[in-house]
Design an enzyme around this catalytic site. Sequence first.
Site, PDB file in Angstrom:
ATOM      1  N   MET A 138       2.130  -2.518   7.501  1.00 43.47           N
ATOM      2  CA  MET A 138       2.952  -3.705   7.702  1.00 43.47           C
ATOM      3  C   MET A 138       2.168  -4.928   7.250  1.00 43.47           C
ATOM      4  O   MET A 138       1.103  -5.227   7.768  1.00 43.47           O
ATOM      5  CB  MET A 138       3.353  -3.836   9.167  1.00 43.47           C
ATOM      6  N   VAL A 196       9.005  -9.273   4.798  1.00 46.76           N
ATOM      7  CA  VAL A 196      10.318  -8.767   5.171  1.00 46.76           C
ATOM      8  C   VAL A 196      10.479  -7.288   4.824  1.00 46.76           C
ATOM      9  O   VAL A 196      11.102  -6.523   5.573  1.00 46.76           O
ATOM     10  CB  VAL A 196      11.438  -9.617   4.521  1.00 46.76           C
ATOM     11  N   CYS A 205      -4.727  -0.258  -5.840  1.00 47.46           N
ATOM     12  CA  CYS A 205      -4.545  -0.620  -4.438  1.00 47.46           C
ATOM     13  C   CYS A 205      -3.534   0.301  -3.765  1.00 47.46           C
ATOM     14  O   CYS A 205      -3.753   0.787  -2.652  1.00 47.46           O
ATOM     15  CB  CYS A 205      -4.090  -2.070  -4.343  1.00 47.46           C
ATOM     16  N   CYS A 252      -2.448 -10.143  -5.409  1.00 46.19           N
ATOM     17  CA  CYS A 252      -2.833 -10.865  -4.197  1.00 46.19           C
ATOM     18  C   CYS A 252      -4.129 -11.639  -4.349  1.00 46.19           C
ATOM     19  O   CYS A 252      -4.532 -12.346  -3.439  1.00 46.19           O
ATOM     20  CB  CYS A 252      -2.962  -9.887  -3.029  1.00 46.19           C
TER      21      CYS A 252
END
Length: 347
Positions: free
Chosen positions: A1, A5, A89, A185
Amino acid sequence: MSGGVDSSVAAGLLVEQGYEVVGVSLRLWEGRNLGPRNCSDHRGAEEVAGLLGIPHAVLDHRDDFRKAVVAPFAQSYLDGATPNPCVACNRHFKIEKLLEWAEARGIPRVATGHYARTGRCSGGASLLRGSDRNKDQSYFLFALSPRQLDHVVFPLGDLHKEAVRARAREMGLPVAERPESQDICLGDHRMVVESFAGPEQLGGGEIVDGRGNVLGHHDGVHRFTVGQRKGLGIAAPRPLYVLRIDAERRRVVVGGREELRTSSFTASRLNWLAAPPGGETSAEVQVRYRSTPVPCTLRPVNGHGVEVSPDEPLASVTPGQAAVFYRDDQVLGGGWIDKAPAVRPSS
């Protein structure tokens, strides 16, 4: 998580379906000035888990991520390639680290918020595109292993983004309107590369045309990628694009848009999720996440790679990016684009 969303709704759907769910967040990269669009940002995930009534854990893999993903990412730019860290990743962290943690606790499945689907083919798991073609993320998942596919679940695979946000609102989740995460990221890639590089790796060099004529100078090959037009720092009577990066000579080769088109290229370090081709075979190839898949012919070469011949020339085929092969919705496999063919100067 991640606190976004997609993963929040994925967890909520599994709770609604009666599964016993544990929310897990990964701490991977927390550089400065990343903002709310960082896909490895776990802020808010604990709150969502509480609203869903599930336990929540955080796994800190920042050191491993730095070594296994960020350092190779930086070196690829210094070598003149344009890396895609999301593939590594997904395989080694967002799937494998979670699987290791789950298996140690007797948990049989790992679910993520990726827009992709799984199926069965020839007795084994297969990877399929997500139903929402605008959000399909199977491109980033081609490097998963068959074992991983056997134990992963994609609850959002049949949903469109609008439906996911609607379900988040119905569930009362505070992340329903959270902005989309960015593709990478790590933030400003130049700052990341320069933080890993030694002074001897950051020298400038020449910007040349396909004939070797010097048009200008640059401050480092890591600042460029194939297909780039803006920020070249040179004046010319026509738009120029980066055609090739020669890291060894610290040269950036530029030319016209027509010179970007490639009629064939090779890919290596392959990962097959279907039976690898024993000879010439037809497929579709996608060379970037947002690019349109193009029919192509695959030919095995050197026992380690494939030659890819698109039915129509492709623009901006970029060394270091992934070439992913499809047949209809099924991911056949993929690999990494090798150095581009030599630039042919226009007449």
